[in-house]
Scaffold this active site. Structure first.
Site, PDB file in Angstrom:
ATOM      1  CE1 TYR A 154      -3.491  -3.029   0.955  1.00  0.00           C
ATOM      2  CE2 TYR A 154      -2.052  -3.453   2.505  1.00  0.00           C
ATOM      3  CZ  TYR A 154      -3.100  -3.791   1.766  1.00  0.00           C
ATOM      4  OH  TYR A 154      -3.767  -4.820   2.134  1.00  0.00           O
TER       5      TYR A 154
ATOM      6  CD1 TRP B 106     -10.132  -6.784   4.644  1.00  0.00           C
ATOM      7  CD2 TRP B 106     -10.329  -7.238   6.367  1.00  0.00           C
ATOM      8  NE1 TRP B 106      -9.310  -5.864   4.800  1.00  0.00           N
ATOM      9  CE2 TRP B 106      -8.916  -5.708   5.955  1.00  0.00           C
ATOM     10  CE3 TRP B 106     -10.832  -6.765   8.010  1.00  0.00           C
ATOM     11  CZ2 TRP B 106      -8.997  -5.183   6.807  1.00  0.00           C
ATOM     12  CZ3 TRP B 106     -10.628  -5.423   8.943  1.00  0.00           C
ATOM     13  CH2 TRP B 106      -9.399  -4.750   8.311  1.00  0.00           C
TER      14      TRP B 106
ATOM     15  CB  SER C   6      -9.435   6.765   3.435  1.00  0.00           C
ATOM     16  OG  SER C   6     -10.625   7.813   4.768  1.00  0.00           O
ATOM     17  CD1 TRP C   7      -9.129   1.856   5.854  1.00  0.00           C
ATOM     18  CD2 TRP C   7     -10.859   1.734   7.909  1.00  0.00           C
ATOM     19  NE1 TRP C   7      -9.802   0.271   6.487  1.00  0.00           N
ATOM     20  CE2 TRP C   7     -10.583   0.410   7.221  1.00  0.00           C
ATOM     21  CE3 TRP C   7     -11.810   1.421   8.708  1.00  0.00           C
ATOM     22  CZ2 TRP C   7     -11.373  -0.993   7.782  1.00  0.00           C
ATOM     23  CZ3 TRP C   7     -12.505   0.497   9.205  1.00  0.00           C
ATOM     24  CH2 TRP C   7     -12.256  -0.767   8.922  1.00  0.00           C
ATOM     25  CG  ASP C   8      -5.539   1.568   6.150  1.00  0.00           C
ATOM     26  OD1 ASP C   8      -5.344   2.471   5.479  1.00  0.00           O
ATOM     27  OD2 ASP C   8      -3.935   1.023   6.395  1.00  0.00           O
TER      28      ASP C   8
ATOM     29  CD  GLU D 273      -2.285  -5.965   5.277  1.00  0.00           C
ATOM     30  OE1 GLU D 273      -1.329  -6.917   4.604  1.00  0.00           O
ATOM     31  OE2 GLU D 273      -2.827  -5.838   4.634  1.00  0.00           O
TER      32      GLU D 273
ATOM     33  CE1 TYR E 176      -3.318  -0.946  -3.884  1.00  0.00           C
ATOM     34  CE2 TYR E 176      -4.123   1.113  -5.168  1.00  0.00           C
ATOM     35  CZ  TYR E 176      -4.528  -0.688  -4.224  1.00  0.00           C
ATOM     36  OH  TYR E 176      -5.367  -0.537  -3.915  1.00  0.00           O
TER      37      TYR E 176
ATOM     38  CD  GLN F  79      -0.411  -3.029   6.712  1.00  0.00           C
ATOM     39  OE1 GLN F  79       0.250  -3.796   6.424  1.00  0.00           O
ATOM     40  NE2 GLN F  79      -1.579  -2.091   6.233  1.00  0.00           N
TER      41      GLN F  79
ATOM     42  CG  ASP G 182     -10.446  -4.291   1.511  1.00  0.00           C
ATOM     43  OD1 ASP G 182     -10.999  -3.308   1.912  1.00  0.00           O
ATOM     44  OD2 ASP G 182      -9.530  -4.713   0.748  1.00  0.00           O
TER      45      ASP G 182
END
Ligand code: DGY
Length: 439
Positions: free
Chosen positions: A28, A366, A33-35, A409, A82, A424, A173
């Protein structure tokens, strides 16, 4: 210094790009955003002003509509590293001039992060509180616009629940929650040369979403580009529309926080609106409660039906701050035999999917593994809901896990093996915040 804290600081510095932080060095390479919200809480422990910059960097990408995009791209990152990269989103006219962004969003943890930065600054006695409070005057209206966009564009009927248009918007995700709605998405054509640079960044491609999932992810992006991200149209006709309870619950909690920040921003009169919004969402989550599963269920806006899967999403009311009766049921489940209390786990910590769900997959991103930032969100929720002992247990189990797995992660819950990236940023941030907490 504590070895784990030292490692976490190294990870943040290693991923630091000056005013923003890569979630991880290879997989990444842009700002997510939320990271960014979690990462800001990590920086707060080292330098609250640097933490504010993390949020400001992200908000450079805020659209005029108010949407905070899921990715703000670093244009120095090599082409193809990416995917979908900056040119694949068709957002040149939507994003602010000079900033390249994706065209979807992620859960609104940002106000929660800002409040935590303030709390940390307040404990430092070094003048940083003053700087944070000054920044809140400018940051609050941005966050207010972001929340308002969610509550209008993504909830035009005022149901209290936020609709996501892409599984990536959930942040979780490839959760089994999205399997059914995603299976109905039928790409017009399958890309033979689907670019998957992500697969080269992990030890085992099975740790990433599958190619059929990716075909659909790309197709959903193309559909949004085709309507130029027109949210009204998307809410009518987009082939993936799900009211996401976990996302909505985060928004409710973030609205409670905005209510507290409003007076600091010089807008005391706005606090009640945020509180009412939060309450509205809590009531909406109540209507998504499933008495058999004892879980809160996402609602498929296309079929009008709840999505029956037993996942972390079911704990949404806890995140939103529900009443004591419901939260007691959820706390029992969280520590019970299908989640943190499952037989044979390396550490008794929440799983992203219940072990009894047929789609539980212990290595599947996830679909089962433990994720430190999700543990953090649940820990915060327990603390705020008055479940002090449970919160303390979760925190000490989380720290024990992190001492072993480092800033990984995510974690395979039975073997305790660290999976994904080992550097991470948001995990490092969670490490620093959990270690700093002084009850
Ligand atoms: C990815 O590329 O896997 C991201 O999670 C999408 O946001």
């Amino acid at each position: 210094m504590d070895e784990l804290a030292k490692r976490a600081i190294e990870v943040l510095h290693g991923n630091d790009r000056g005013t923003w932080t890569r979630p991880s060095p290879r997989l990444y390479p842009h700002q997510w955003s939320w990271d960014a919200a979690f990462v800001a809480m990590g920086w707060a422990q080292l330098d609250p002003v640097r933490a504010l910059n993390e949020l400001w960097s992200l908000l450079r990408g805020q659209w005029t509509t108010g949407m905070v995009p899921q990715i703000v791209f670093d244009l120095n990152v090599g082409r193809g590293r990416y995917e979908p990269g900056p040119n694949a989103w068709g957002t040149a006219l939507n994003a602010p001039p000079g900033v390249a962004t994706s065209g979807i969003c992620q859960p609104p943890v940002h106000a929660i992060a800002l409040a935590r930065i303030r709390e940390v600054a307040a404990g430092r006695n070094d003048g940083s509180l003053h700087e944070v409070d000054d920044a809140i005057v400018d940051l609050y209206p941005r966050l207010d616009r972001w929340h308002r966009w969610l509550r209008t564009a993504r909830d035009p009927e005022g149901t209290g629940l936020i609709t996501i248009l892409h599984p990536w918007e959930s942040g979780l995700d490839n959760s089994p929650r999205w399997d059914r709605p995603l299976s109905r998405v039928e790409p017009d054509e399958l890309l033979d040369d689907l670019p998957r640079p992500d697969l080269t960044c992990v030890a085992d491609p099975a740790e990433r979403p599958t190619n059929p999932e990716y075909q659909r992810y790309r197709f959903l992006v193309d559909r949004l580009i085709a309507i130029d991200y027109d949210q009204d149209k998307a809410m009518e006709e987009h082939p993936f529309r799900v009211a996401d309870v976990w996302f909505s619950a985060i928004l409710a909690s973030a609205d409670d926080v905005l209510a507290d920040l409003a007076p600091i921003a010089g807008r005391p009169e706005e606090g009640d609106r945020h509180r009412a919004d939060a309450e509205h969402t809590r009531r909406a989550l109540d209507t998504c409660w499933d008495e058999d599963l004892l879980a809160c269920l996402d609602q498929d806006r296309i079929t009008g039906r709840p999505i029956r899967s037993d996942t972390m999403g079911g704990f949404a009311p806890l995140i939103a701050g529900c009443d004591l009766d419901r939260s007691a049921v959820l706390v029992d489940r969280l520590f019970g035999p299908t989640y943190a209390g499952a037989d044979g786990l390396a550490w008794p910590l929440p799983l992203t999917t219940a072990t009894t769900d047929p789609r539980f997959d212990r290595r599947g991103y996830w679909r089962g593994p433990q994720w430190p930032p999700m543990t953090w969100l649940l820990w915060r929720a327990l603390r705020m809901g008055g479940h002090t002992r449970s919160a303390a247990t979760l925190r000490s189990n989380a720290i024990e896990q992190l001492r072993d797995t480092g800033c990984t992660e995510y974690v395979e819950p039975y073997s305790g093996r660290a999976l994904g990236s080992d550097s991470q940023s948001w995990t490092a941030a969670v490490v620093l915040d959990l270690l700093s907490y002084d009850p």
